[in-house]
Design an enzyme around this catalytic site. Structure first.
Site, PDB file in Angstrom:
ATOM      1  N   CYS A 112       0.989  -1.135  -0.050  1.00  0.00           N
ATOM      2  CA  CYS A 112       0.277   0.373   0.356  1.00  0.00           C
ATOM      3  C   CYS A 112       0.769   1.200   0.182  1.00  0.00           C
ATOM      4  O   CYS A 112      -0.062   2.420  -0.249  1.00  0.00           O
ATOM      5  CB  CYS A 112      -0.451  -0.262   1.288  1.00  0.00           C
ATOM      6  SG  CYS A 112      -2.216  -1.523   1.174  1.00  0.00           S
ATOM      7  N   ASN A 149     -10.017   0.321   0.090  1.00  0.00           N
ATOM      8  CA  ASN A 149      -8.331  -0.261  -0.312  1.00  0.00           C
ATOM      9  C   ASN A 149      -7.552  -0.703  -1.317  1.00  0.00           C
ATOM     10  O   ASN A 149      -8.595  -2.017  -1.826  1.00  0.00           O
ATOM     11  CB  ASN A 149      -7.923  -1.207   0.698  1.00  0.00           C
ATOM     12  CG  ASN A 149      -6.639  -0.839   1.351  1.00  0.00           C
ATOM     13  OD1 ASN A 149      -5.867  -0.695   0.266  1.00  0.00           O
ATOM     14  ND2 ASN A 149      -6.183  -1.539   2.519  1.00  0.00           N
ATOM     15  N   HIS A 154      -2.882   6.897   2.753  1.00  0.00           N
ATOM     16  CA  HIS A 154      -3.287   5.673   3.045  1.00  0.00           C
ATOM     17  C   HIS A 154      -4.762   5.205   2.547  1.00  0.00           C
ATOM     18  O   HIS A 154      -5.184   5.781   4.167  1.00  0.00           O
ATOM     19  CB  HIS A 154      -2.743   4.818   2.735  1.00  0.00           C
ATOM     20  CG  HIS A 154      -3.369   3.071   2.270  1.00  0.00           C
ATOM     21  ND1 HIS A 154      -3.185   3.104   1.382  1.00  0.00           N
ATOM     22  CD2 HIS A 154      -3.774   1.826   2.751  1.00  0.00           C
ATOM     23  CE1 HIS A 154      -3.155   1.802   0.906  1.00  0.00           C
ATOM     24  NE2 HIS A 154      -4.012   1.494   1.989  1.00  0.00           N
TER      25      HIS A 154
HETATM   26  N1  COA Z   1     -19.727  -8.422   8.096  1.00  0.00           N
HETATM   27  C1  COA Z   1     -20.085  -8.229  10.089  1.00  0.00           C
HETATM   28  N2  COA Z   1     -19.007  -8.662  10.482  1.00  0.00           N
HETATM   29  C2  COA Z   1     -17.594  -9.190  10.290  1.00  0.00           C
HETATM   30  C3  COA Z   1     -17.155  -9.062   8.984  1.00  0.00           C
HETATM   31  C4  COA Z   1     -18.011  -8.498   8.037  1.00  0.00           C
HETATM   32  N3  COA Z   1     -17.728  -8.047   6.351  1.00  0.00           N
HETATM   33  N4  COA Z   1     -15.661  -9.081   9.231  1.00  0.00           N
HETATM   34  C5  COA Z   1     -15.673  -9.546  10.030  1.00  0.00           C
HETATM   35  N5  COA Z   1     -16.468  -9.454  10.951  1.00  0.00           N
HETATM   36  C6  COA Z   1     -16.173 -10.399  12.587  1.00  0.00           C
HETATM   37  C7  COA Z   1     -15.581 -10.689  12.440  1.00  0.00           C
HETATM   38  O1  COA Z   1     -16.120 -12.314  12.365  1.00  0.00           O
HETATM   39  C8  COA Z   1     -15.889 -10.573  14.265  1.00  0.00           C
HETATM   40  O2  COA Z   1     -16.495 -11.705  14.833  1.00  0.00           O
HETATM   41  P1  COA Z   1     -16.461 -12.055  16.177  1.00  0.00           P
HETATM   42  O3  COA Z   1     -16.557 -11.222  17.082  1.00  0.00           O
HETATM   43  O4  COA Z   1     -17.989 -13.170  16.483  1.00  0.00           O
HETATM   44  O5  COA Z   1     -15.703 -13.629  16.457  1.00  0.00           O
HETATM   45  C9  COA Z   1     -16.200  -9.397  14.997  1.00  0.00           C
HETATM   46  O6  COA Z   1     -16.264  -9.066  13.196  1.00  0.00           O
HETATM   47  C10 COA Z   1     -14.866  -8.360  15.256  1.00  0.00           C
HETATM   48  O7  COA Z   1     -13.760  -8.690  14.113  1.00  0.00           O
HETATM   49  P2  COA Z   1     -12.357  -8.207  13.954  1.00  0.00           P
HETATM   50  O8  COA Z   1     -11.324  -8.597  13.113  1.00  0.00           O
HETATM   51  O9  COA Z   1     -11.941  -7.593  15.905  1.00  0.00           O
HETATM   52  O10 COA Z   1     -13.545  -6.243  13.264  1.00  0.00           O
HETATM   53  P3  COA Z   1     -12.079  -5.610  13.689  1.00  0.00           P
HETATM   54  O11 COA Z   1     -12.667  -3.864  14.232  1.00  0.00           O
HETATM   55  O12 COA Z   1     -10.570  -5.199  13.745  1.00  0.00           O
HETATM   56  O13 COA Z   1     -12.395  -4.028  12.184  1.00  0.00           O
HETATM   57  C11 COA Z   1     -11.185  -4.725  10.507  1.00  0.00           C
HETATM   58  C12 COA Z   1     -11.692  -5.513  11.167  1.00  0.00           C
HETATM   59  C13 COA Z   1     -10.550  -5.675   9.205  1.00  0.00           C
HETATM   60  C14 COA Z   1     -12.316  -3.796   9.395  1.00  0.00           C
HETATM   61  C15 COA Z   1     -10.050  -4.232  10.714  1.00  0.00           C
HETATM   62  O14 COA Z   1      -9.664  -4.714  11.635  1.00  0.00           O
HETATM   63  C16 COA Z   1      -9.017  -3.137   9.567  1.00  0.00           C
HETATM   64  O15 COA Z   1      -9.587  -2.570   9.105  1.00  0.00           O
HETATM   65  N6  COA Z   1      -7.840  -3.300  10.087  1.00  0.00           N
HETATM   66  C17 COA Z   1      -7.169  -2.967   8.824  1.00  0.00           C
HETATM   67  C18 COA Z   1      -7.249  -3.632   7.827  1.00  0.00           C
HETATM   68  C19 COA Z   1      -6.451  -3.146   6.753  1.00  0.00           C
HETATM   69  O16 COA Z   1      -6.856  -2.157   6.333  1.00  0.00           O
HETATM   70  N7  COA Z   1      -5.214  -3.087   6.081  1.00  0.00           N
HETATM   71  C20 COA Z   1      -4.691  -3.253   4.724  1.00  0.00           C
HETATM   72  C21 COA Z   1      -3.184  -2.116   5.624  1.00  0.00           C
HETATM   73  S1  COA Z   1      -2.567  -1.364   4.449  1.00  0.00           S
END
Ligand code: COA
Length: 337
Positions: free
Chosen positions: A125, A294, A264
């Site tokens: 990224c 993204n 980003h």
């Molecule tokens: N819809 C509904 N629920 C979802 C889901 C979706 N699309 N994706 C994940 N979940 C659920 C998970 O299964 C989890 O359920 P559980 O608590 O029963 O296990 C719950 O939502 C929370 O998951 P979690 O991973 O803790 O959520 P989060 O608040 O961390 O958000 C992201 C998840 C991926 C949005 C977040 O971690 C993120 O943006 N991370 C960075 C990703 C990124 O930008 N990467 C590239 C960097 S360059």
């Protein structure tokens, strides 16, 4: 009389700036409502956790170099350059046309840049910022005058459309910048960093020498993007803020001197947390993650392109670019527009 050596030294300190910009977003829009029909998710979950409302998906006939070529042609038109004027193409992507040859070589043919040297870079990224910094070195040293830096991704072919934790996050797109010598302004500082210890948190596990493609890797979906989102989130916030401060320090600038931040575009919560730590008001931050998700290496350059087109970046403005991605790698850059 100016000696050859003096001319060379003068060339070595040439300033580099962006003299042309272009972008390309595929026409097909995939909304959160569309995703609700594909995986167990909801518009509300995606909006509150990421700020993404929709993303673009490339046509099945399009490949990564097609997206890049569209953006590159637009950038050349805006720089008023012919394809033959391009001396180097640096293309940043994690989703190339194929493992090799370099996607930049396909782009060279598609745009007719017959005089250009070509190579690809993988800085995920942060690919566009890394490409910009590399271009700056070639210009400062006097090696090249017109360098095309492209950030492009076709992530829709590399995400697992059954994995709700990743498929809602990514999109396809391309952006390009022509980098050339400028008399004043241009790139005034930059900073690049990396932490290879965190490489397992975000990757395409299969398809390389560590896990060559096989029936097993395909049936297990190991060629798709895998991410531990939560760990990536926390690390991204910390190092992007740090990278922004380092670029400002190297330029002798304070947060109040920044007119526009192009972060980003991975997640609005990451952007807000970074910006709070950087100390710049959100009104000065350009955000388009809601419309495109993204797009990895394409995110920062597409955002910069739109910010300029919308008048959010004007002549004389000081622009801060900052990005973070798989590796982990990160980078920042300050440009006097
Ligand atoms: N819809 C509904 N629920 C979802 C889901 C979706 N699309 N994706 C994940 N979940 C659920 C998970 O299964 C989890 O359920 P559980 O608590 O029963 O296990 C719950 O939502 C929370 O998951 P979690 O991973 O803790 O959520 P989060 O608040 O961390 O958000 C992201 C998840 C991926 C949005 C977040 O971690 C993120 O943006 N991370 C960075 C990703 C990124 O930008 N990467 C590239 C960097 S360059």
């Amino acid at each position: 009389m100016v000696t050859k050596k003096a001319q060379y030294i003068k060339k070595q300190v040439r300033k580099a700036g962006i003299i042309g910009l272009g972008s390309y977003l595929p026409k097909k829009v995939l909304t959160n409502a569309d995703l609700e029909k594909m995986v167990d998710t909801s518009h509300e979950w995606i909006m509150t956790r990421t700020g993404i409302a929709e993303r673009r998906i490339a046509d099945p006939k399009e490949v990564t170099s097609d997206l890049a070529a569209h953006a590159a042609k637009q950038a050349l038109r805006s720089a008023k350059l012919a394809p033959e004027d391009v001396e180097l193409i640096i293309l940043a992507t994690i989703t190339p046309d194929m493992q090799f040859p370099a996607t930049s070589c396909f782009v060279q043919t598609k745009i007719g840049a017959a005089n250009a040297a070509c190579f690809d870079i993988n800085a995920a990224c942060s690919g566009f910022i890394h490409g910009l910094v590399i271009a700056q070195q070639f210009i400062a040293s006097g090696t090249y005058d017109n360098v095309l830096v492209i950030g492009v991704e076709l992530l829709s072919r590399f995400v697992d459309w059954k994995d709700r934790s990743t498929c809602v996050l990514f999109g396809d797109g391309a952006g390009a910048a022509v980098v050339a010598p400028v008399k004043s302004g241009g790139i005034i500082s930059s900073y690049l960093g990396a932490d290879g210890n965190k490489s397992d948190l975000l990757m395409f596990p299969a398809g390389g020498s560590r896990m060559p493609a096989s029936h097993k890797t395909v049936s297990e979906g190991m060629h798709y993007l895998k991410m531990q989102g939560n760990d990536v989130f926390k690390y991204a916030v910390r190092v992007m803020a740090d990278a922004a401060h380092k670029a400002m320090k190297r330029a002798g600038l304070a947060p109040k001197d920044i007119d526009c931040v192009i972060p980003h575009q991975a997640n609005i919560r990451i952007i807000e947390a970074v910006i709070q730590r950087v100390g710049v008001p959100m009104e000065k931050v350009f955000v388009n993650v809601d419309r495109y998700g993204n797009m990895s290496a394409a995110s920062a350059i597409v955002a910069l392109c739109e910010a300029v087109n919308e008048g959010r970046v004007k002549k004389g403005d000081t622009v801060l670019l900052v990005a973070f991605g798989s590796g982990f790698v990160w980078g920042s850059c300050i440009i006097k527009w």
